[in-house]
Structure formats: C-alpha cells, structure tokens
Design an enzyme around this catalytic site. Structure first.
Site, mmCIF file in Angstrom:
data_model
loop_
_atom_site.group_PDB
_atom_site.id
_atom_site.type_symbol
_atom_site.label_atom_id
_atom_site.label_comp_id
_atom_site.label_asym_id
_atom_site.label_seq_id
_atom_site.Cartn_x
_atom_site.Cartn_y
_atom_site.Cartn_z
ATOM 1 C CB THR A 135 0.576 -1.949 -4.033
ATOM 2 O OG1 THR A 135 1.357 -2.551 -3.002
ATOM 3 C CG2 THR A 135 0.608 -0.438 -3.913
ATOM 4 C CE1 TYR A 154 2.064 5.230 3.013
ATOM 5 C CE2 TYR A 154 0.693 7.181 3.266
ATOM 6 C CZ TYR A 154 0.817 5.805 3.083
ATOM 7 O OH TYR A 154 -0.310 5.022 2.976
ATOM 8 C CG PHE A 209 4.379 7.129 -5.535
ATOM 9 C CD1 PHE A 209 4.102 6.954 -4.183
ATOM 10 C CD2 PHE A 209 5.166 6.176 -6.171
ATOM 11 C CE1 PHE A 209 4.596 5.882 -3.467
ATOM 12 C CE2 PHE A 209 5.679 5.083 -5.461
ATOM 13 C CZ PHE A 209 5.394 4.939 -4.113
ATOM 14 C CG ASN A 258 -3.876 1.475 -2.308
ATOM 15 O OD1 ASN A 258 -4.069 2.288 -1.411
ATOM 16 N ND2 ASN A 258 -2.709 0.899 -2.507
ATOM 17 N NE ARG A 290 -4.194 -1.803 -0.960
ATOM 18 C CZ ARG A 290 -2.937 -1.833 -0.541
ATOM 19 N NH1 ARG A 290 -2.145 -2.836 -0.873
ATOM 20 N NH2 ARG A 290 -2.472 -0.850 0.214
ATOM 21 N NE ARG A 304 1.934 -6.165 3.054
ATOM 22 C CZ ARG A 304 2.025 -4.922 2.593
ATOM 23 N NH1 ARG A 304 1.729 -3.889 3.357
ATOM 24 N NH2 ARG A 304 2.403 -4.692 1.347
#
Ligand code: GDP
Length: 138
Positions: free
Chosen positions: A91, A49, A57, A112, A102, A85
């Site tokens: 998100t 990430y 975050f 999520n 989600r 997606r």
C-alpha cells in the site's frame, strides 16, 4: 481460475501510465475480461470504500478517488487475487518491492496508482459494484 477487480486510480490516469499498468498485468499472465473508464461521484466512492469509513483518511481517500477518471478492469488468471496484489506492491510505495507498480509510480500512501481486491469475497462484490454480468466476458 480466479477473478479480481483492478482500478487504475485518478493519479495513474492523470500521469499517463494506463498503458504501462496494463502491460504489466498482461505480461504477468492476467487476462483482462472487462474494462471501462468512468468517474465516480462522492457517494459511489464512499460506498466502494465503506469498509474504511471509520479510518482517519476516509474523506481524503474518497475525495481523491472522485478527483478524475479511473479505469476499472476485471482480471482473470490462476491465483489472480494474490498474484495481482504482488504486482501492485505494498500500500505504501516506500515499503513496496522493487519492480512493483506502486514502487515505480506511486507518489504517496494514498495516491498509489492502483487498487486490487484482497479476497474472493471482496473481488465478487467489487466486480458487481462496477460491472453487470453481461459486461464480464470471462
Ligand atoms: P490496499 O488494499 O493496498 O489498497 O490498502 P487498504 O485497503 O489498506 O487501503 C485502501 C486505500 O486507502 C489505499 O490503497 C490508499 O489509497 C488509501 N490509504 C491506505 N492507508 C492510508 C493512509 O494511512 N493514509 C491515506 N491518506 N490513505 C491511505
């Protein structure tokens, strides 16, 4: 044909929805061409990430991603990146469309349930992060 990386995050594994997620992928024309379960350490999660390293975050996200096992998969299909997606949903689960993974399972903007690559370049590097070429069967 496009390839994309999918992760069932620690919350998805812990809540027992691996099968449900896989069912949704397969029933939407995405073929699983590589798959394994593993547990990342903090350095691996921070590397995966790294694009988010300046975000507030980042620590929380990378800690969460090391909190339990994950399932990583390579999906193949026509328009697989955008298609997956769409099946994942936004998100933030509160913004996700009805019927998305989600919307149905996420509990939090961070927890999520799933990850999906967002571009062909990201997909190639994320697949390479987890899999050797001989592990990807497509
Ligand atoms: P994605 O492509 O939909 O997964 O979203 P992003 O690439 O923007 O963010 C990556 C991951 O970081 C998301 O899937 C969430 O798990 C987490 N995340 C995104 N935004 C936030 C946020 O505002 N707060 C927290 N705690 N986590 C977030």
């Amino acid at each position: 044909m496009e390839k994309t990386l999918s992760i069932i995050k620690p919350d998805g594994v812990a809540r027992g929805v691996i099968g449900e997620v896989i069912k949704r992928l397969e029933s939407n024309g995405l073929k699983i061409i590589a798959m394994k379960m593993l547990k990342m350490n903090k350095a691996q999660a921070e590397s995966f990430y790294s694009v988010h390293k300046e975000r507030p975050f980042f620590q929380s996200l990378t800690y969460f991603m090391t909190s339990g096992p994950i399932v990583v998969m390579v999906l193949e299909g026509e328009n697989a990146i955008a298609g997956y997606r769409e099946i994942m949903g936004a998100t933030d689960h509160r913004d996700a469309a009805e019927g998305t993974i989600r919307k149905d399972f996420a509990t939090d903007i961070e927890k999520n349930i799933v990850h999906g690559s967002d571009s062909p370049e990201t997909a190639a590097s994320e697949i390479g992060f987890f899999f050797n070429s001989y592990e990807v069967t497509g």
